[in-house]
Scaffold this active site. Sequence first.
Site, PDB file in Angstrom:
ATOM      1  N   TYR A 252       0.867  -1.177   0.000  1.00  0.00           N
ATOM      2  CA  TYR A 252       0.000   0.000   0.000  1.00  0.00           C
ATOM      3  C   TYR A 252       0.906   1.230   0.000  1.00  0.00           C
ATOM      4  O   TYR A 252       2.099   1.137   0.303  1.00  0.00           O
ATOM      5  CB  TYR A 252      -0.957   0.005   1.211  1.00  0.00           C
ATOM      6  CG  TYR A 252      -0.284  -0.239   2.538  1.00  0.00           C
ATOM      7  CD1 TYR A 252       0.255   0.812   3.283  1.00  0.00           C
ATOM      8  CD2 TYR A 252      -0.170  -1.527   3.062  1.00  0.00           C
ATOM      9  CE1 TYR A 252       0.874   0.595   4.494  1.00  0.00           C
ATOM     10  CE2 TYR A 252       0.453  -1.763   4.276  1.00  0.00           C
ATOM     11  CZ  TYR A 252       0.973  -0.693   4.982  1.00  0.00           C
ATOM     12  OH  TYR A 252       1.606  -0.913   6.183  1.00  0.00           O
ATOM     13  N   HIS A 299       6.160  -0.453   1.338  1.00  0.00           N
ATOM     14  CA  HIS A 299       5.655   0.622   0.481  1.00  0.00           C
ATOM     15  C   HIS A 299       6.196   0.668  -0.933  1.00  0.00           C
ATOM     16  O   HIS A 299       5.837   1.566  -1.679  1.00  0.00           O
ATOM     17  CB  HIS A 299       5.966   1.980   1.124  1.00  0.00           C
ATOM     18  CG  HIS A 299       5.328   2.143   2.448  1.00  0.00           C
ATOM     19  ND1 HIS A 299       4.022   1.814   2.673  1.00  0.00           N
ATOM     20  CD2 HIS A 299       5.812   2.602   3.608  1.00  0.00           C
ATOM     21  CE1 HIS A 299       3.731   2.060   3.938  1.00  0.00           C
ATOM     22  NE2 HIS A 299       4.802   2.528   4.530  1.00  0.00           N
TER      23      HIS A 299
END
Length: 324
Positions: A252, A299
């Site tokens: 994400y 990430h």
Amino acid sequence: MNIFSRLTPRNIALLLSFMTIFLLYTPNPINNTTDSFDDSIFEASCSCKTCIMGFMDDDWFVYRYDPTTPALLNRKNSAMRRDTYKWWRGLQPSTFRVNYSEVVDQLFSLFPDKEHYSDAGPDRCRTCAVVGNSANLLGSHYGSLIDFHDVVIRINKGPTKGYEKDVGSKTTHRILYPESAVDLDNSTHLVLFPFKIRDMQWLISTFTTRHITRTYTRVKSSINADENKVMILHPAFIKYVYEKWLLKHGRYPSTGFITILFALHICDQVNVFGFGASSTGTWHHYFDKTRTHYKGGPHGGDFENKTMHQLQQRNKISIYKGYR
Ligand code: C5P
């Protein structure tokens, strides 16, 4: 003597020079028409010198940028497609059973239920500074430049007190989640990054019963903030950033990257500070020595960096590299 007999090499060269000068300096009616046409369409998107939505002639940007995806949640836009809801709920599976629409109802009986920032237009020039937490801010003297922006968005715990010279003192928005929450002053919008539905419940609890003290770790049960300035990022926006902008790299988006995209959706000009490693290659915060993991981790940090640099090359953002 006919005209062709005069065409010596010298005369041909002279003739060609005249023709070139004539073509160069004669206004081209077709180009002229297109130029004035372009100006009237593209220059109108905002009143800044350059606008994010200015020239929508960049395929790379147009493919990714979707102005119809709402950045902020309200009652009216809260319904989500099944796959979006499933993706969001899968981010950080929660053992708590909750009804999303009940949570939305509670949220917007407490916080402003508005269509935020739907005021884009030719007369608006909203300049925004996104301030990340990198140690490359130390010694930068960016403080007054940052404060000069209409909107200054800070992230998580990034403090201003004691660092004003380098990071400024104005904060109009702070993006945070329960585990990164800090007290805000009354001029700052709290913008919740809801990784999970529990985060929305925490937000409600901090302004009411204060009974939520844990998520996956201990969290503040209350924070100082103006409840009339609370905003919530739309879960569909998180998925949009992940899919369209990060092409599903990592699990994400990082808070920093989502903040840049948030700014691209609500501002006309975006300047970015405090992102990336310091010149010595370390990835610290400016306010502590914790090593951050933005070069990898959940990430897809490398891909985020590449995308940010693409945005810079395409004149959609400016990145201020800092000092250290
Ligand atoms: O560490 P934290 O998540 O609070 O930092 C906020 C944002 O600042 C990050 O999401 C990241 O995008 C950016 N940052 C950075 N380089 C650092 C520290 C933070 O790019 N060294």
